[in-house]
Scaffold this motif. Structure first.
Motif, mmCIF file in Angstrom:
data_model
loop_
_atom_site.group_PDB
_atom_site.id
_atom_site.type_symbol
_atom_site.label_atom_id
_atom_site.label_comp_id
_atom_site.label_asym_id
_atom_site.label_seq_id
_atom_site.Cartn_x
_atom_site.Cartn_y
_atom_site.Cartn_z
ATOM 1 N N ILE B 13 38.970 43.258 62.853
ATOM 2 C CA ILE B 13 38.840 42.144 63.792
ATOM 3 C C ILE B 13 39.203 42.607 65.199
ATOM 4 C CG2 ILE B 13 39.334 40.381 62.054
ATOM 5 C CD1 ILE B 13 42.195 40.266 63.145
ATOM 6 N N GLN B 14 38.966 41.706 66.176
ATOM 7 C CA GLN B 14 39.333 41.980 67.559
ATOM 8 C C GLN B 14 40.694 41.351 67.858
ATOM 9 O OE1 GLN B 14 36.392 44.228 68.029
ATOM 10 N NE2 GLN B 14 37.087 43.597 70.039
ATOM 11 N N ALA B 81 46.881 44.634 68.416
ATOM 12 C CA ALA B 81 46.613 45.991 67.921
ATOM 13 C C ALA B 81 47.770 46.492 67.051
ATOM 14 C CB ALA B 81 46.367 46.947 69.089
ATOM 15 N N ALA B 82 48.978 46.082 67.376
ATOM 16 C CA ALA B 82 50.159 46.516 66.618
ATOM 17 C C ALA B 82 50.191 45.934 65.210
ATOM 18 C CB ALA B 82 51.434 46.124 67.363
ATOM 19 N N ASP B 83 49.344 44.952 64.915
ATOM 20 C CA ASP B 83 49.270 44.399 63.555
ATOM 21 C C ASP B 83 48.440 45.288 62.637
ATOM 22 O OD1 ASP B 83 48.965 41.078 64.961
ATOM 23 O OD2 ASP B 83 50.766 42.093 64.218
ATOM 24 N N THR B 84 47.787 46.296 63.182
ATOM 25 C CA THR B 84 47.018 47.235 62.373
ATOM 26 C C THR B 84 47.937 47.886 61.353
ATOM 27 O OG1 THR B 84 45.382 47.689 64.089
ATOM 28 C CG2 THR B 84 45.716 49.399 62.412
ATOM 29 N N VAL B 110 42.932 46.064 63.822
ATOM 30 C CA VAL B 110 42.790 45.171 64.965
ATOM 31 C C VAL B 110 42.431 46.013 66.177
ATOM 32 C CG1 VAL B 110 43.868 43.415 66.398
ATOM 33 C CG2 VAL B 110 44.526 43.632 63.990
ATOM 34 N N SER B 111 41.242 45.768 66.709
ATOM 35 C CA SER B 111 40.762 46.570 67.844
ATOM 36 C C SER B 111 41.057 45.873 69.162
ATOM 37 C CB SER B 111 39.260 46.803 67.728
ATOM 38 O OG SER B 111 38.958 47.450 66.519
ATOM 39 N N PRO B 112 41.446 46.642 70.179
ATOM 40 C CA PRO B 112 41.749 46.044 71.483
ATOM 41 C C PRO B 112 40.491 45.458 72.128
ATOM 42 C CG PRO B 112 42.571 48.302 71.350
ATOM 43 C CD PRO B 112 41.708 48.074 70.138
#
Lengths: 113, 112
Positions: B13-14, B81-84, B110-112
Motif C-alpha cells: 500500500i501507499q 513507511a515505518a509500518d513495513t 508501505v511505500s512513501p
C-alpha cells in the motif's frame, strides 16, 4: 522495559561442531522459549522452559537440547550442527504461563557450512 | 497449541492508506495476540485481545475478534513507511502450559 538478549547476531559454524546459543532476560520471567524461523515455514517452537532446570519439547526438538541452570538464562545446544540447522533462531520470554505475551530477542542468524 | 493463518500473505500500500490483515484459527481460544517483525529482527508484541472482547484499540491499531467465525483482523490506520514489516497472529488457549503457535505472517510493504 523487558530486555531479551542473545549472545550473537550472526554465527558461522562448521558441520559437526557443537554450537551454543545463549539467551538472557532481565525481567525475572518464569518462561523462556526457543524458536527457529525459516522462509516459507514461519516460526517453529523447538523447546521451552517454565522453570529453572525444567524443559519441555516443542514441535521440532530433534537435533537440539537446552539448558536452564539459572532463571534468567536459557541456552540452546546443537550437539552436532548440520547444514539443515542453518536458520534464524529466536529466543523469547514471558512472565505468565498459559500462552500470554512473549518478549523476543533480536535473533541469531546461524549458518552451518 | 494451535496455529493462526494470516491472510493475505503479502500486502502493498501507499503511505497514508489503511492496511487490513486477517487471521483465522480452528479451535476455541482464551486470547489472540498480534506481533510485528521488522526485517531480520525479533518479534514485537502489539496487542492482546481476550475471547470476551470484540474490539480493541492501541494508537493506530484496531483489532477485532469474532469467536463465532474464529477470525480476527488487524487494521493499521494512516500507515507509514515505518509500518513495513511482517505481522503475525497467535491464538492461544491460555491455559496451563499452553504455548503460542505462529503462522507464516502477512508481509506489509508501505511505500512513501
Amino acid at each position: 522495559d523487558v530486555k531479551v538478549t542473545q549472545s550473537s547476531r550472526y554465527l558461522v559454524k562448521r558441520t559437526g561442531e557443537k554450537v551454543f546459543l545463549e539467551c538472557v532476560q532481565d525481567m525475572d520471567h518464569e518462561n523462556m522459549f526457543w524458536y527457529r524461523q525459516d522462509p516459507g515455514l514461519g516460526l517453529r517452537l523447538i523447546y521451552f522452559s517454565y522453570d529453572v532446570k525444567m524443559k519441555e519439547k516443542g514441535d521440532i526438538p530433534e537435533g537440539y537440547s537446552v539448558s536452564r541452570e539459572k532463571k534468567e538464562r536459557f541456552s540452546l545446544i546443537l550437539e552436532s550442527a548440520s547444514t539443515n540447522q542453518t536458520s534464524m533462531y529466536l529466543c523469547a520470554s514471558s512472565l505468565l504461563a498459559g500462552g500470554r505475551e512473549q518478549y523476543f530477542g533480536p535473533g541469531t542468524r546461524l549458518t552451518v557450512t | 497449541s494451535q496455529q493462526g493463518e494470516e491472510d493475505p500473505q503479502a500486502l502493498s500500500i501507499q503511505e497514508g492508506e489503511n492496511a487490513t490483515m486477517n487471521c483465522s484459527y480452528k479451535t476455541s481460544i482464551n486470547n489472540l495476540q498480534w506481533y510485528r517483525q521488522n526485517s531480520g529482527r525479533g518479534l514485537v508484541h502489539l496487542i492482546l485481545i481476550r475471547s470476551n472482547e470484540r474490539e480493541k484499540h492501541s494508537g493506530r491499531l484496531r483489532v477485532t475478534l469474532d469467536t463465532s467465525k474464529k477470525s480476527s483482523s488487524l487494521l493499521i490506520t494512516a500507515s507509514r513507511a515505518a509500518d513495513t514489516a511482517s505481522y503475525f497472529c497467535a491464538p492461544s488457549r491460555g491455559s496451563g502450559y499452553s504455548t503460542l503457535t505462529f503462522g507464516k505472517g502477512t508481509m506489509l510493504l508501505v511505500s512513501p
